[in-house]
Scaffold this motif. Sequence first.
Motif, PDB file in Angstrom:
ATOM      1  N   VAL A 139      41.929  44.445  34.046  1.00 50.13           N
ATOM      2  CA  VAL A 139      42.643  44.076  35.270  1.00 50.13           C
ATOM      3  C   VAL A 139      42.969  45.333  36.082  1.00 50.13           C
ATOM      4  N   TYR A 140      43.444  46.370  35.417  1.00 51.30           N
ATOM      5  CA  TYR A 140      43.760  47.605  36.145  1.00 51.30           C
ATOM      6  C   TYR A 140      42.499  48.280  36.672  1.00 51.30           C
ATOM      7  N   ARG A 141      41.375  48.127  35.968  1.00 51.41           N
ATOM      8  CA  ARG A 141      40.101  48.603  36.523  1.00 51.41           C
ATOM      9  C   ARG A 141      39.809  47.866  37.818  1.00 51.41           C
ATOM     10  N   ALA A 142      40.044  46.548  37.815  1.00 50.15           N
ATOM     11  CA  ALA A 142      39.809  45.753  39.025  1.00 50.15           C
ATOM     12  C   ALA A 142      40.706  46.214  40.170  1.00 50.15           C
ATOM     13  N   VAL A 143      41.965  46.489  39.872  1.00 51.31           N
ATOM     14  CA  VAL A 143      42.896  46.962  40.907  1.00 51.31           C
ATOM     15  C   VAL A 143      42.397  48.279  41.499  1.00 51.31           C
ATOM     16  N   ALA A 163      37.944  40.763  32.040  1.00 48.41           N
ATOM     17  CA  ALA A 163      39.307  40.437  31.594  1.00 48.41           C
ATOM     18  C   ALA A 163      39.382  38.981  31.156  1.00 48.41           C
ATOM     19  N   ALA A 164      38.798  38.098  31.953  1.00 48.34           N
ATOM     20  CA  ALA A 164      38.829  36.670  31.633  1.00 48.34           C
ATOM     21  C   ALA A 164      38.058  36.358  30.361  1.00 48.34           C
ATOM     22  N   LEU A 165      36.963  37.061  30.123  1.00 48.89           N
ATOM     23  CA  LEU A 165      36.194  36.846  28.897  1.00 48.89           C
ATOM     24  C   LEU A 165      36.967  37.263  27.656  1.00 48.89           C
ATOM     25  N   VAL A 166      37.750  38.307  27.784  1.00 47.84           N
ATOM     26  CA  VAL A 166      38.486  38.851  26.641  1.00 47.84           C
ATOM     27  C   VAL A 166      39.708  38.015  26.311  1.00 47.84           C
ATOM     28  N   ASP A 167      40.435  37.575  27.332  1.00 45.24           N
ATOM     29  CA  ASP A 167      41.709  36.898  27.090  1.00 45.24           C
ATOM     30  C   ASP A 167      41.985  35.903  28.208  1.00 45.24           C
ATOM     31  N   ARG A 168      41.577  34.680  28.004  1.00 41.91           N
ATOM     32  CA  ARG A 168      41.788  33.631  29.008  1.00 41.91           C
ATOM     33  C   ARG A 168      42.617  32.546  28.394  1.00 41.91           C
ATOM     34  N   PRO A 169      43.651  32.046  28.986  1.00 41.43           N
ATOM     35  CA  PRO A 169      44.157  32.473  30.281  1.00 41.43           C
ATOM     36  C   PRO A 169      45.113  33.659  30.142  1.00 41.43           C
ATOM     37  N   LEU A 170      44.992  34.581  31.035  1.00 43.57           N
ATOM     38  CA  LEU A 170      45.860  35.753  31.077  1.00 43.57           C
ATOM     39  C   LEU A 170      46.903  35.520  32.162  1.00 43.57           C
ATOM     40  N   ASN A 171      48.152  35.721  31.837  1.00 44.09           N
ATOM     41  CA  ASN A 171      49.231  35.510  32.801  1.00 44.09           C
ATOM     42  C   ASN A 171      49.498  36.815  33.548  1.00 44.09           C
ATOM     43  N   LEU A 172      49.112  36.851  34.821  1.00 44.16           N
ATOM     44  CA  LEU A 172      49.362  38.027  35.649  1.00 44.16           C
ATOM     45  C   LEU A 172      50.678  37.826  36.387  1.00 44.16           C
ATOM     46  N   ASP A 173      51.676  38.557  35.995  1.00 45.33           N
ATOM     47  CA  ASP A 173      53.032  38.449  36.528  1.00 45.33           C
ATOM     48  C   ASP A 173      53.058  38.774  38.020  1.00 45.33           C
ATOM     49  N   PRO A 199      49.387  39.235  45.200  1.00 44.28           N
ATOM     50  CA  PRO A 199      48.705  37.936  45.280  1.00 44.28           C
ATOM     51  C   PRO A 199      47.180  38.036  45.309  1.00 44.28           C
ATOM     52  N   HIS A 200      46.636  39.025  46.031  1.00 43.15           N
ATOM     53  CA  HIS A 200      45.174  39.126  46.094  1.00 43.15           C
ATOM     54  C   HIS A 200      44.571  39.521  44.745  1.00 43.15           C
ATOM     55  N   VAL A 201      45.313  40.218  43.913  1.00 37.97           N
ATOM     56  CA  VAL A 201      44.837  40.566  42.561  1.00 37.97           C
ATOM     57  C   VAL A 201      44.833  39.317  41.698  1.00 37.97           C
ATOM     58  N   ARG A 202      45.896  38.533  41.765  1.00 36.74           N
ATOM     59  CA  ARG A 202      45.962  37.309  40.978  1.00 36.74           C
ATOM     60  C   ARG A 202      44.895  36.308  41.449  1.00 36.74           C
ATOM     61  N   ALA A 203      44.652  36.264  42.752  1.00 34.71           N
ATOM     62  CA  ALA A 203      43.616  35.371  43.283  1.00 34.71           C
ATOM     63  C   ALA A 203      42.229  35.774  42.803  1.00 34.71           C
ATOM     64  N   LEU A 204      41.986  37.066  42.738  1.00 29.01           N
ATOM     65  CA  LEU A 204      40.692  37.545  42.235  1.00 29.01           C
ATOM     66  C   LEU A 204      40.510  37.144  40.771  1.00 29.01           C
ATOM     67  N   TYR A 205      41.575  37.212  39.984  1.00 27.49           N
ATOM     68  CA  TYR A 205      41.492  36.779  38.581  1.00 27.49           C
ATOM     69  C   TYR A 205      41.140  35.295  38.514  1.00 27.49           C
ATOM     70  N   GLN A 206      41.774  34.486  39.354  1.00 22.58           N
ATOM     71  CA  GLN A 206      41.469  33.056  39.358  1.00 22.58           C
ATOM     72  C   GLN A 206      40.008  32.806  39.764  1.00 22.58           C
ATOM     73  N   GLN A 207      39.502  33.610  40.670  1.00 18.93           N
ATOM     74  CA  GLN A 207      38.110  33.494  41.094  1.00 18.93           C
ATOM     75  C   GLN A 207      37.154  33.837  39.956  1.00 18.93           C
TER      76      GLN A 207
END
Length: 85
Positions: free
Chosen positions: A38-42, A60-70, A76-84
């Motif tokens: 996730v931090y790599r993505a940021v 990130a999603a492959l390793v640990d889904r669902p991951l709760n991004l606080d 918001p755009h980081v959390r949206a990218l995770y959902q995508q």
Amino acid sequence: IVLVERGELEEALRALGEAVRLFASARHRPTDLALTHVYRAVAHLGLDQEAEALEAMRQAALVDRPLNLDARRFAPHVRALYQQA
């Protein structure tokens, strides 16, 4: 993570890449490895590297889904990218 927060994004990507290799080989908790992705993505987002950011989120999603991004920690755009991903 500190490097990302300070805006030292290229250096952060190098350090996070090394962290991914260490976490993957040392059997750390899946959440630790996922958050590293996730931090790599940021960092990629900060460098306007959208495709690379999406790929990091997919990892990130492959390793640990669902991951709760606080919401207090991630924009918001980081959390949206995770959902995508």
